[in-house]
Design a protein around this motif. Structure first.
Motif, mmCIF file in Angstrom:
data_model
loop_
_atom_site.group_PDB
_atom_site.id
_atom_site.type_symbol
_atom_site.label_atom_id
_atom_site.label_comp_id
_atom_site.label_asym_id
_atom_site.label_seq_id
_atom_site.Cartn_x
_atom_site.Cartn_y
_atom_site.Cartn_z
ATOM 1 N N SER A 252 0.806 -1.217 0.000
ATOM 2 C CA SER A 252 0.000 0.000 0.000
ATOM 3 C C SER A 252 0.838 1.266 0.000
ATOM 4 C CB SER A 252 -0.942 0.007 1.214
ATOM 5 O OG SER A 252 -1.682 1.197 1.262
ATOM 6 N N CYS A 253 1.869 1.293 0.839
ATOM 7 C CA CYS A 253 2.690 2.503 0.998
ATOM 8 C C CYS A 253 4.130 2.066 1.216
ATOM 9 C CB CYS A 253 2.187 3.347 2.163
ATOM 10 S SG CYS A 253 1.850 2.413 3.678
ATOM 11 N N ILE A 254 4.742 1.506 0.186
ATOM 12 C CA ILE A 254 6.012 0.814 0.361
ATOM 13 C C ILE A 254 7.145 1.746 0.783
ATOM 14 C CG2 ILE A 254 5.337 -0.974 -1.267
ATOM 15 C CD1 ILE A 254 7.275 0.272 -3.273
ATOM 16 N N GLY A 255 7.013 3.043 0.509
ATOM 17 C CA GLY A 255 8.067 3.979 0.900
ATOM 18 C C GLY A 255 8.013 4.388 2.353
ATOM 19 N N TRP A 256 6.920 4.064 3.047
ATOM 20 C CA TRP A 256 6.811 4.404 4.465
ATOM 21 C C TRP A 256 7.703 3.481 5.299
ATOM 22 C CZ3 TRP A 256 1.110 5.456 6.262
ATOM 23 C CH2 TRP A 256 0.530 6.434 5.442
ATOM 24 N N PRO A 257 8.036 3.895 6.518
ATOM 25 C CA PRO A 257 8.772 2.999 7.420
ATOM 26 C C PRO A 257 7.956 1.739 7.728
ATOM 27 C CG PRO A 257 8.830 5.265 8.230
ATOM 28 C CD PRO A 257 7.836 5.237 7.113
ATOM 29 N N THR A 258 8.639 0.641 7.957
ATOM 30 C CA THR A 258 7.947 -0.608 8.265
ATOM 31 C C THR A 258 7.080 -0.469 9.518
ATOM 32 O OG1 THR A 258 9.924 -1.353 9.470
ATOM 33 C CG2 THR A 258 9.685 -2.061 7.183
ATOM 34 N N ARG A 259 7.494 0.390 10.430
ATOM 35 C CA ARG A 259 6.737 0.605 11.661
ATOM 36 C C ARG A 259 5.306 1.042 11.376
ATOM 37 N NH1 ARG A 259 7.987 5.496 15.978
ATOM 38 N NH2 ARG A 259 6.230 5.080 17.392
ATOM 39 N N TRP A 260 5.115 1.760 10.262
ATOM 40 C CA TRP A 260 3.790 2.307 9.954
ATOM 41 C C TRP A 260 3.132 1.602 8.773
ATOM 42 C CZ3 TRP A 260 2.685 4.557 14.130
ATOM 43 C CH2 TRP A 260 3.602 5.362 14.805
ATOM 44 N N GLY A 261 3.580 0.392 8.463
ATOM 45 C CA GLY A 261 2.899 -0.382 7.427
ATOM 46 C C GLY A 261 3.582 -0.398 6.081
ATOM 47 N N ARG B 275 7.465 -0.595 3.666
ATOM 48 C CA ARG B 275 8.565 -1.530 3.454
ATOM 49 C C ARG B 275 9.928 -0.855 3.529
ATOM 50 N NH1 ARG B 275 7.588 -6.299 -0.715
ATOM 51 N NH2 ARG B 275 5.404 -6.819 -0.293
ATOM 52 N N ASP B 276 9.953 0.428 3.886
ATOM 53 C CA ASP B 276 11.201 1.183 3.846
ATOM 54 C C ASP B 276 11.835 1.096 2.462
ATOM 55 O OD1 ASP B 276 11.762 2.559 6.266
ATOM 56 O OD2 ASP B 276 12.039 0.626 7.271
ATOM 57 N N LEU C 110 13.922 4.847 -3.151
ATOM 58 C CA LEU C 110 13.269 5.648 -4.178
ATOM 59 C C LEU C 110 13.119 4.848 -5.466
ATOM 60 C CD1 LEU C 110 12.144 8.385 -5.079
ATOM 61 C CD2 LEU C 110 14.467 9.063 -5.700
ATOM 62 N N ALA C 111 14.153 4.123 -5.842
ATOM 63 C CA ALA C 111 14.090 3.316 -7.065
ATOM 64 C C ALA C 111 12.996 2.261 -6.966
ATOM 65 C CB ALA C 111 15.445 2.647 -7.322
ATOM 66 N N GLU C 112 12.870 1.615 -5.811
ATOM 67 C CA GLU C 112 11.829 0.599 -5.636
ATOM 68 C C GLU C 112 10.436 1.210 -5.682
ATOM 69 O OE1 GLU C 112 14.239 -2.682 -2.905
ATOM 70 O OE2 GLU C 112 13.253 -0.981 -1.940
ATOM 71 N N GLN C 113 10.285 2.407 -5.132
ATOM 72 C CA GLN C 113 8.991 3.083 -5.201
ATOM 73 C C GLN C 113 8.622 3.411 -6.641
ATOM 74 O OE1 GLN C 113 8.455 6.260 -2.108
ATOM 75 N NE2 GLN C 113 10.474 5.572 -1.428
ATOM 76 N N VAL C 114 9.600 3.880 -7.410
ATOM 77 C CA VAL C 114 9.371 4.166 -8.823
ATOM 78 C C VAL C 114 8.962 2.895 -9.564
ATOM 79 C CG1 VAL C 114 10.541 4.776 -10.978
ATOM 80 C CG2 VAL C 114 10.859 6.193 -8.943
ATOM 81 N N ILE C 115 9.667 1.803 -9.300
ATOM 82 C CA ILE C 115 9.387 0.524 -9.965
ATOM 83 C C ILE C 115 7.969 0.067 -9.652
ATOM 84 C CG2 ILE C 115 9.931 -1.948 -9.869
ATOM 85 C CD1 ILE C 115 12.905 -1.073 -9.620
ATOM 86 N N PHE C 116 7.568 0.142 -8.396
ATOM 87 C CA PHE C 116 6.221 -0.310 -8.053
ATOM 88 C C PHE C 116 5.169 0.559 -8.733
ATOM 89 C CE2 PHE C 116 2.375 -0.341 -5.439
ATOM 90 C CZ PHE C 116 2.075 -1.692 -5.500
ATOM 91 N N ALA C 117 5.391 1.880 -8.743
ATOM 92 C CA ALA C 117 4.432 2.776 -9.393
ATOM 93 C C ALA C 117 4.299 2.443 -10.874
ATOM 94 C CB ALA C 117 4.861 4.227 -9.205
#
Length: 392
Positions: free
Chosen positions: A57-66, A68-69, A72-79
């Motif tokens: 759902s929000c992969i760029g957020w810290p794992t503490r808040w749901g 995956r930490d 930036l590259a991984e966030q771009v790839i998922f988008a």
């Protein structure tokens, strides 16, 4: 500038693509490819919760808040893979991409605990209360007022173009809390629960038949004092921080959506013979070149991202993609010809390409008109003198 991805990042891409493909071919195939934001809203809330259950759902957020930490590259790839898979538009885009990062940056620990888990889980849907009838692109002219009454804020005023307010649970509201203040001073940023007697939502019907956004009226609406983000008077600073998140990694996912639209136009041109027209071929080639240039520009923008500085690429990106997509919508209709002016669908529902044309007419208006964007480029990017402002 980073234009490629490592082997490990490409493995992550494969993981994203496989999971999304399974979902769009399986349990959620009924919402694949939906092109309007209001269609099957409840089903898409279930999709939000499915994403959250697998921590997509929000992969760029810290794992503490749901999250995956994710890098930036991984966030771009998922988008990118999200759009490539034909997954539906996120009904909690505002919560995931704007409200959540704002709370992470400016909120207290108590506020993070209160809001972030439910946003990440798809249980709390947010919308944005910024624009007003006389304060659209000129956000500093907002008149909605907020006053502190004991341990509650009381809000009165009106917001407009409130996307998905009718299916949202909370709205963040930029309001004027200092009597007599003008411009960016005296503004306050509040989180307000929508389901209360003091809030009325009226849909605004769009040219494509959808009713994605609304007018939102506040009449003695209330929220707890601890729903204030930052301090009274910090609203402008927080709002500007929030808007910087709007030019984030989702831009690459947005471009993948554009790729799907352009590919559909090319396929239509080949199918109906329009591709034989040399002018149509030339316009298709120009659209392809423009899309590739936008990708390189977005990668540069993200490579240099720093929310504390003005980035020239960020200032030019909105006007670039909005103008490009408006032209793409016109190209779509020229390729379709008269067939694009008729729909067999009930309820004034259009297929992908006519809907692209109708919706893209607004691209150069919302999120800052082209005229406003040119002012920002001149004043903030090039350091030119500010445009004269008349006295109010």
């Amino acid at each position: 500038m980073k234009l490629g991805f490592t082997a490990a990042e490409e493995e992550f891409r494969a993981e994203c693509a496989d999971w999304l493909a399974d979902q769009m071919a399986g349990e959620f195939k009924d919402i694949k490819g939906i092109s309007t934001l209001t269609a099957q809203a409840e089903r898409r809330k279930e999709w939000e919760q499915q994403l959250a259950a697998h921590r997509w759902s929000c992969i760029g957020w810290p794992t503490r808040w749901g999250g995956r930490d994710a890098s930036l590259a991984e966030q771009v790839i998922f988008a990118e893979e999200y759009a490539r898979a034909g997954a539906p538009g996120r009904v909690n885009h505002i919560g995931i991409e704007l409200a959540g990062p704002t709370i992470l940056t400016f909120g207290s620990e108590e506020q993070k605990t209160r809001f972030l888990p439910d946003i990440a889980a798809g249980k709390t849907i947010f919308c944005q209360g910024f624009s007003e009838p006389n304060a659209g692109s000129d956000l500093a002219s907002v008149r909605t007022k907020a006053r502190l009454d004991g341990d509650e804020w009381v809000v009165n005023g009106q917001k407009i173009w409130t996307s998905l307010a009718h299916i949202s649970d909370w709205i963040f509201v930029l309001s004027r809390s200092e009597e007599g203040s003008r411009g960016p001073k005296g503004l306050t940023f509040l989180m307000v629960e929508i389901d209360q007697p003091g809030i009325e939502i009226r849909p605004i019907r769009q040219i494509n038949g959808d009713a994605e956004f609304n007018e939102t009226f506040f009449t003695d609406a209330r929220c707890p004092a601890d729903s204030l983000i930052g301090a009274p008077g910090d609203g402008w600073k927080i709002a500007m921080g929030l808007l910087s998140f709007e030019r984030g990694v989702s831009t690459l996912g947005q471009q993948m959506g554009f790729r799907n639209e352009l590919d559909a136009i090319v396929a239509a041109a080949k199918a109906n013979g329009a591709a034989a027209d040399p002018l149509i071929r030339q316009r298709l080639a120009k659209a392809e070149i423009g899309l590739r240039l936008m990708r390189y520009g977005a990668l540069r923008m993200l490579s240099n991202s720093d929310h504390g500085k003005v980035d020239g690429a960020a200032l030019t990106y909105k006007i670039q993609w909005a103008s490009w997509r408006r032209a793409l919508g016109e190209l779509a209709m020229d390729v379709l010809g008269q067939a694009g002016e008729v729909t067999e669908n009930p309820g004034y529902e259009w297929d992908m390409l006519p809907n692209l044309f109708l919706y893209s007419r607004a691209d150069t208006i919302y999120g800052g008109t082209n005229q406003i964007q040119r002012n920002l480029i001149a004043e903030r990017g090039l350091g030119m003198p500010r445009e004269p402002r008349g006295s109010a």
